[in-house]
Design an enzyme around this catalytic site. Structure first.
Site, PDB file in Angstrom:
ATOM      1  N   LYS A 153       0.849  -1.212   0.000  1.00 52.07           N
ATOM      2  CA  LYS A 153       0.000   0.000   0.000  1.00 52.07           C
ATOM      3  C   LYS A 153       0.872   1.246   0.000  1.00 52.07           C
ATOM      4  O   LYS A 153       1.897   1.297   0.689  1.00 52.07           O
ATOM      5  CB  LYS A 153      -0.891  -0.031   1.248  1.00 52.07           C
ATOM      6  CG  LYS A 153      -1.896   1.092   1.356  1.00 52.07           C
ATOM      7  CD  LYS A 153      -2.702   0.947   2.646  1.00 52.07           C
ATOM      8  CE  LYS A 153      -3.766   2.024   2.796  1.00 52.07           C
ATOM      9  NZ  LYS A 153      -4.530   1.873   4.065  1.00 52.07           N
ATOM     10  N   SER A 177      -9.410   1.788   3.323  1.00 50.39           N
ATOM     11  CA  SER A 177      -8.609   2.527   2.375  1.00 50.39           C
ATOM     12  C   SER A 177      -7.588   1.665   1.631  1.00 50.39           C
ATOM     13  O   SER A 177      -7.013   2.129   0.656  1.00 50.39           O
ATOM     14  CB  SER A 177      -7.877   3.658   3.105  1.00 50.39           C
ATOM     15  OG  SER A 177      -7.005   3.107   4.089  1.00 50.39           O
ATOM     16  N   SER A 231      -9.358  -0.512   7.576  1.00 45.05           N
ATOM     17  CA  SER A 231      -8.908  -0.421   6.189  1.00 45.05           C
ATOM     18  C   SER A 231      -8.228  -1.660   5.619  1.00 45.05           C
ATOM     19  O   SER A 231      -7.966  -1.705   4.418  1.00 45.05           O
ATOM     20  CB  SER A 231      -7.977   0.776   6.014  1.00 45.05           C
ATOM     21  OG  SER A 231      -8.749   1.939   5.954  1.00 45.05           O
TER      22      SER A 231
HETATM   23  N1  GLN Z   1     -12.652   4.338   7.064  1.00 44.01           N
HETATM   24  C1  GLN Z   1     -11.920   4.726   8.221  1.00 44.01           C
HETATM   25  C2  GLN Z   1     -11.465   6.154   8.074  1.00 44.01           C
HETATM   26  O1  GLN Z   1     -11.735   6.741   7.091  1.00 44.01           O
HETATM   27  C3  GLN Z   1     -10.756   3.821   8.462  1.00 44.01           C
HETATM   28  C4  GLN Z   1      -9.617   4.068   7.568  1.00 44.01           C
HETATM   29  C5  GLN Z   1      -8.423   3.229   7.891  1.00 44.01           C
HETATM   30  O2  GLN Z   1      -8.503   2.197   8.557  1.00 44.01           O
HETATM   31  N2  GLN Z   1      -7.277   3.685   7.415  1.00 44.01           N
HETATM   32  O3  GLN Z   1     -10.869   6.711   8.940  1.00 44.01           O
END
Ligand code: GLN
Length: 499
Positions: free
Chosen positions: A85, A160, A184
């Site tokens: 990532k 994400s 994410s």
């Molecule tokens: N969807 C959550 C956020 O927007 C988690 C994102 C993540 O785990 N990086 O903060």
């Protein structure tokens, strides 16, 4: 090679026995990226030349070890390509975190988690798309375009870590690294039919991870099975002097022996609320019956502070993000927007280069931390966070693991939630609690909805209880084949003469 990659253990065996070369493996990945990634857009950067060079070196080592009969002592991932990532630093490869503010930034060092996998012989094939600074649940917040779900390109892959999920589910790479601050890794794993491991906070070093919410961030794995996740975790985990929050506890072994007989699995009643897509509820219930048939005891439990998790997370995560993102000022990293004064350099660079969701979080976080409001918002959220953590500690005196859906729905349509940030935040309702409590959680596929979209469930465990999670999911995966199903895209690739 067929359309899906075999397990990492099977790849290791094939490479050591000379049935497969690392060069062939890398070419398969590159060929599939060429044919499929125009649609999926999982990768932001592919290092074809570097991967080919690393594969040649790996093949030379493999050949030499075969000649001397010493393949057993080779590093476990030697010659196996993986994707990373784009929030993790890999020396010499661009790292943008999905943001235009880091355009052109090439880190001079490699994140510890990645470096340990490289030491174990893995080849980093490239960097995958992500919501900007990992803020999002769909990978629609990337400055570099939307990644699509291999099961249905009209759907989001989740986020994400959507690029890593699409890369693995789309058969572009055998496994990938993601990060999980509020879900994410697990939510994209669920949307793409993968196994996704979010380790205990502190289990894997965060050194070289571009920080989002420092007290919540974890480095995790997107793979095709619990077995693969266990192998990667065993190689990445453990104390790192570069990260003072990394734990020095013994690292779990990659072997997943044992069954689930007598395992007590708790069902938190607060996680089976109205509003869950009925097919998700049904698939999770069916999976629990499988666990029961394998000898586990499924018992109801309560985590009474669950309803506060979403507001607590959306105070703490933006507050920490607003502090972490202060360093992107047009001076230290990446690009600079020209301006006459220093102050204008800061404001113009941040104004032009940050996307809308990142600005929203910085404003929310700055407000929550501002003088006069700090105690009312951030301080209060931290207190409730302690209560949420206490719920889990109490539950784990009664049960070994907890089971829940990963997300209330299967993969939603691209654009479905982009106009409504609150609807997007609701997709995180079942995943953020593990981050607030710092506990490990594992998502894995347990069925499909009527649109042929994967459904995931998660198991959560006590701090540093990854081995129990992985063993339970492995037992389930030996008894079922949901994790072996392939998206239609892969069949199209095979028809086109792939592999
Ligand atoms: N969807 C959550 C956020 O927007 C988690 C994102 C993540 O785990 N990086 O903060």
């Amino acid at each position: 090679m067929g359309s899906a990659f075999p397990s990492l253990a099977a790849l290791q065996t094939a490479l050591r026995q000379g049935e497969l070369s690392s060069a062939e493996l890398v070419e398969t990945c590159l060929r599939r990226i060429a044919s499929r990634d125009a649609t999926l857009r999982a990768f932001l950067w592919v290092d074809a030349a570097g991967a080919r060079r690393a594969a040649r070196e790996a093949d030379a080592r493999l050949e030499e070890a075969r000649r001397t009969g010493e393949t057993a002592s080779l590093p476990p991932l030697l010659g196996i390509p993986l994707a990373v990532k784009d929030v993790l630093a890999v020396k010499g490869m661009p790292a943008t975190a999905g943001s235009r503010i880091l355009e052109g930034f090439v880190p001079p060092y490699t994140a510890t988690a990645v470096e340990r996998l490289q030491t174990a012989g893995a080849i980093v094939l490239g960097k995958t798309n992500t919501d900007e600074f990992a803020m999002g649940s769909s990978t629609e917040n990337s400055a570099w375009g939307v990644t699509r779900n291999p099961w249905n390109p009209e759907r989001v892959p989740g986020g994400s870590s959507g690029g890593s999920a699409a890369a693995v589910a789309g058969g572009l790479v055998p496994a990938a690294l993601g990060t999980d601050t509020g879900g994410s890794v697990r939510q994209p794993a669920s949307y793409c039919g993968l196994t996704g491991l979010k380790p205990t906070y502190g289990r894997v070093s965060r050194y070289g991870l571009i920080a989002y919410g420092s007290s919540l961030d974890t480095v995790g794995v997107l793979s095709r099975s619990a077995e693969d996740a266990a192998l990667l975790l065993s190689l990445m985990a453990g104390r790192d002097r570069q990260d003072a929050t990394s734990a020095s506890l013994p690292v779990p072994a990659p072997r997943l022996e044992g069954d689930v007989r007598g395992l007590r699995i708790g069902l938190p009643r607060e996680y089976f609320i109205a509003g869950i897509q009925p097919e998700v509820r049904a698939a999770v219930s069916a999976a629990l019956e499988v666990f029961a048939s394998l000898g586990a005891d499924v018992v109801p439990v309560s985590l009474p502070h669950t309803e506060y998790a979403l507001p607590v997370y959306y105070l703490i995560a933006p507050a920490e993000a607003s502090a972490n993102l202060a360093r992107f000022d047009g001076v230290r990293y990446g690009v600079r927007e020209p301006a006459d004064t220093m102050w204008e350099v800061f404001t113009r660079t941040r104004g032009v280069r940050f996307g809308a969701e990142v600005k929203r979080r910085i404003m929310l976080g700055t407000y929550a931390l501002s003088a006069g409001y700090y105690e009312a918002y951030y301080g209060q959220a931290q207190k409730v966070r302690t209560l949420i953590r206490g719920d889990f500690e109490a539950a784990f005196t009664q049960v070994d693991l907890l089971a829940a859906p990963v997300a209330p729905t299967t993969a939603f349509r691209i654009g479905e939630h982009t106009a409504d940030p609150l609807a997007m935040y609701l997709e995180d309702i079942f995943t953020i609690t593990a981050n607030l409590a710092g506990i490990p959680a594992l998502a894995f596929p347990v069925g499909f909805d009527g649109q042929n979209l994967p459904i995931g469930m998660q198991l959560m465990g006590p701090h540093f209880g990854e081995a129990a999670l992985l063993r339970a999911a492995h037992a389930y995966q030996r008894a079922t084949d949901w994790h072996l199903r392939l998206p239609p895209l892969e069949d199209a690739g095979r028809e086109a003469g792939d592999g």
